[in-house]
Design a protein around this motif. Sequence first.
Motif, mmCIF file in Angstrom:
data_model
loop_
_atom_site.group_PDB
_atom_site.id
_atom_site.type_symbol
_atom_site.label_atom_id
_atom_site.label_comp_id
_atom_site.label_asym_id
_atom_site.label_seq_id
_atom_site.Cartn_x
_atom_site.Cartn_y
_atom_site.Cartn_z
ATOM 1 N N GLN A 44 0.849 -1.208 0.137
ATOM 2 C CA GLN A 44 -0.109 0.006 -0.057
ATOM 3 C C GLN A 44 0.926 1.340 -0.049
ATOM 4 O OE1 GLN A 44 -2.643 0.122 3.289
ATOM 5 N NE2 GLN A 44 -3.663 2.178 2.610
ATOM 6 N N TYR A 45 1.830 1.217 0.865
ATOM 7 C CA TYR A 45 2.869 2.358 0.731
ATOM 8 C C TYR A 45 3.460 2.536 -0.651
ATOM 9 C CZ TYR A 45 6.779 5.352 2.523
ATOM 10 O OH TYR A 45 7.616 6.342 2.499
ATOM 11 N N ALA A 46 3.937 1.620 -1.225
ATOM 12 C CA ALA A 46 4.622 1.845 -2.469
ATOM 13 C C ALA A 46 3.292 2.440 -3.548
ATOM 14 C CB ALA A 46 5.159 0.661 -3.272
ATOM 15 N N THR A 47 2.127 1.682 -3.321
ATOM 16 C CA THR A 47 1.287 2.066 -4.405
ATOM 17 C C THR A 47 0.847 3.477 -4.216
ATOM 18 O OG1 THR A 47 0.330 0.008 -4.400
ATOM 19 C CG2 THR A 47 -1.260 1.536 -5.084
ATOM 20 N N GLU A 48 0.463 4.028 -2.827
ATOM 21 C CA GLU A 48 0.302 5.630 -2.369
ATOM 22 C C GLU A 48 1.368 6.331 -3.298
ATOM 23 O OE1 GLU A 48 -0.045 5.529 1.810
ATOM 24 O OE2 GLU A 48 -2.028 4.467 1.666
ATOM 25 N N ASN A 49 2.567 5.997 -3.089
ATOM 26 C CA ASN A 49 3.823 6.782 -3.779
ATOM 27 C C ASN A 49 4.010 6.615 -5.238
ATOM 28 O OD1 ASN A 49 4.814 8.495 -1.466
ATOM 29 N ND2 ASN A 49 4.663 6.300 -0.461
ATOM 30 N N GLU A 50 3.011 5.672 -5.806
ATOM 31 C CA GLU A 50 3.189 5.422 -7.370
ATOM 32 C C GLU A 50 4.655 4.773 -7.584
ATOM 33 O OE1 GLU A 50 1.659 8.494 -9.847
ATOM 34 O OE2 GLU A 50 -0.262 8.385 -8.679
ATOM 35 N N TRP A 51 4.947 4.123 -6.781
ATOM 36 C CA TRP A 51 6.332 3.330 -7.061
ATOM 37 C C TRP A 51 6.346 1.830 -7.386
ATOM 38 C CZ3 TRP A 51 8.227 4.824 -1.240
ATOM 39 C CH2 TRP A 51 8.700 6.421 -1.278
ATOM 40 N N VAL A 52 7.232 1.350 -8.080
ATOM 41 C CA VAL A 52 7.165 -0.108 -8.695
ATOM 42 C C VAL A 52 7.741 -0.808 -7.423
ATOM 43 C CG1 VAL A 52 7.949 -1.589 -10.375
ATOM 44 C CG2 VAL A 52 7.306 0.779 -10.970
ATOM 45 N N PHE A 53 7.035 -1.787 -7.039
ATOM 46 C CA PHE A 53 7.451 -2.521 -6.015
ATOM 47 C C PHE A 53 8.394 -3.809 -6.572
ATOM 48 C CE2 PHE A 53 6.844 -5.348 -2.692
ATOM 49 C CZ PHE A 53 6.663 -4.881 -1.552
ATOM 50 N N LEU A 54 9.610 -3.983 -5.846
ATOM 51 C CA LEU A 54 10.617 -4.760 -6.039
ATOM 52 C C LEU A 54 10.634 -5.926 -4.947
ATOM 53 C CD1 LEU A 54 12.546 -5.929 -8.441
ATOM 54 C CD2 LEU A 54 14.105 -4.394 -7.246
ATOM 55 N N THR A 55 10.509 -7.108 -5.283
ATOM 56 C CA THR A 55 10.691 -8.186 -4.284
ATOM 57 C C THR A 55 11.157 -9.438 -4.532
ATOM 58 O OG1 THR A 55 9.295 -9.099 -2.331
ATOM 59 C CG2 THR A 55 8.243 -8.981 -4.303
ATOM 60 N N PHE A 56 11.809 -10.194 -3.501
ATOM 61 C CA PHE A 56 12.174 -11.683 -3.596
ATOM 62 C C PHE A 56 10.985 -12.412 -3.118
ATOM 63 C CE2 PHE A 56 16.894 -10.451 -3.342
ATOM 64 C CZ PHE A 56 17.136 -10.232 -4.586
ATOM 65 N N ASP A 57 10.161 -11.858 -2.257
ATOM 66 C CA ASP A 57 9.080 -12.593 -1.689
ATOM 67 C C ASP A 57 7.801 -12.730 -2.429
ATOM 68 O OD1 ASP A 57 7.423 -13.304 0.455
ATOM 69 O OD2 ASP A 57 7.799 -11.775 1.656
ATOM 70 N N ASP A 58 7.816 -14.197 -2.719
ATOM 71 C CA ASP A 58 6.470 -14.519 -3.488
ATOM 72 C C ASP A 58 5.172 -14.422 -2.716
ATOM 73 O OD1 ASP A 58 6.713 -16.814 -1.813
ATOM 74 O OD2 ASP A 58 6.805 -18.077 -3.527
ATOM 75 N N ASP A 59 5.237 -14.014 -1.445
ATOM 76 C CA ASP A 59 3.859 -13.775 -0.655
ATOM 77 C C ASP A 59 3.174 -12.708 -1.279
ATOM 78 O OD1 ASP A 59 4.601 -15.750 0.927
ATOM 79 O OD2 ASP A 59 4.987 -14.465 2.784
ATOM 80 N N PHE A 60 3.906 -11.887 -1.932
ATOM 81 C CA PHE A 60 3.241 -10.634 -2.575
ATOM 82 C C PHE A 60 2.519 -10.818 -3.686
ATOM 83 C CE2 PHE A 60 6.271 -8.421 -0.022
ATOM 84 C CZ PHE A 60 5.403 -7.428 0.809
ATOM 85 N N LEU A 61 2.807 -11.859 -4.372
ATOM 86 C CA LEU A 61 2.034 -12.385 -5.549
ATOM 87 C C LEU A 61 0.839 -13.056 -5.149
ATOM 88 C CD1 LEU A 61 5.143 -14.083 -7.379
ATOM 89 C CD2 LEU A 61 4.146 -12.041 -7.854
ATOM 90 N N SER A 62 0.774 -13.665 -4.192
ATOM 91 C CA SER A 62 -0.475 -14.261 -3.744
ATOM 92 C C SER A 62 -1.405 -13.206 -3.037
ATOM 93 C CB SER A 62 -0.121 -15.307 -2.364
ATOM 94 O OG SER A 62 0.824 -16.319 -2.755
ATOM 95 N N LEU A 63 -0.844 -12.322 -2.383
ATOM 96 C CA LEU A 63 -1.689 -11.148 -1.959
ATOM 97 C C LEU A 63 -2.435 -10.558 -2.893
ATOM 98 C CD1 LEU A 63 0.275 -9.080 0.772
ATOM 99 C CD2 LEU A 63 -1.531 -9.927 0.909
ATOM 100 N N VAL A 64 -1.830 -10.031 -4.176
ATOM 101 C CA VAL A 64 -2.275 -9.510 -5.022
ATOM 102 C C VAL A 64 -3.429 -10.192 -5.808
ATOM 103 C CG1 VAL A 64 -1.996 -8.532 -7.449
ATOM 104 C CG2 VAL A 64 -0.364 -7.811 -5.540
ATOM 105 N N ALA A 65 -2.812 -11.581 -6.138
ATOM 106 C CA ALA A 65 -3.765 -12.604 -6.988
ATOM 107 C C ALA A 65 -5.182 -12.935 -5.931
ATOM 108 C CB ALA A 65 -3.003 -13.999 -7.132
ATOM 109 N N SER A 66 -4.921 -13.010 -4.720
ATOM 110 C CA SER A 66 -5.887 -13.737 -3.886
ATOM 111 C C SER A 66 -6.985 -12.583 -3.465
ATOM 112 C CB SER A 66 -5.282 -14.569 -2.766
ATOM 113 O OG SER A 66 -4.754 -13.914 -1.805
#
Length: 108
Positions: A44-66
């Motif tokens: 949410q923090y990255a989105t509010e600032n309109e930043w591209v989110f870069l991660t090694f953590d595949d949990d974020f893929l699940s968060l967005v998908a589910s």
Amino acid sequence: MTRPLYCDESIWIPVADGLRRRGWPVKTARGQDTLGDPDRQQLQYATENEWVFLTFDDDFLSLVASQGLEHTGLIYIDQRGRQIGDVVKTADTHLDTRADDDYAITYL
């Protein structure tokens, strides 16, 4: 692409530094004082600032998908078996061709 990258806490600091040396605007969880914040808040923090989110953590893929969470671009890098330089080069090559208005999820 000129929008800043937001590197969550899973991204190795030398990767963030390497991307900076290649000229990319990089923000880090450490630098933004968001270390330890829950994944949902990080995104949410990255989105509010309109930043591209870069991660090694595949949990974020699940968060967005589910949960259908909004984002302004999400780049997931599978770092297994990769050296720092390879990760930096892979991200740099992708960013070089990524449009500024590309809000897609990318797997590298």
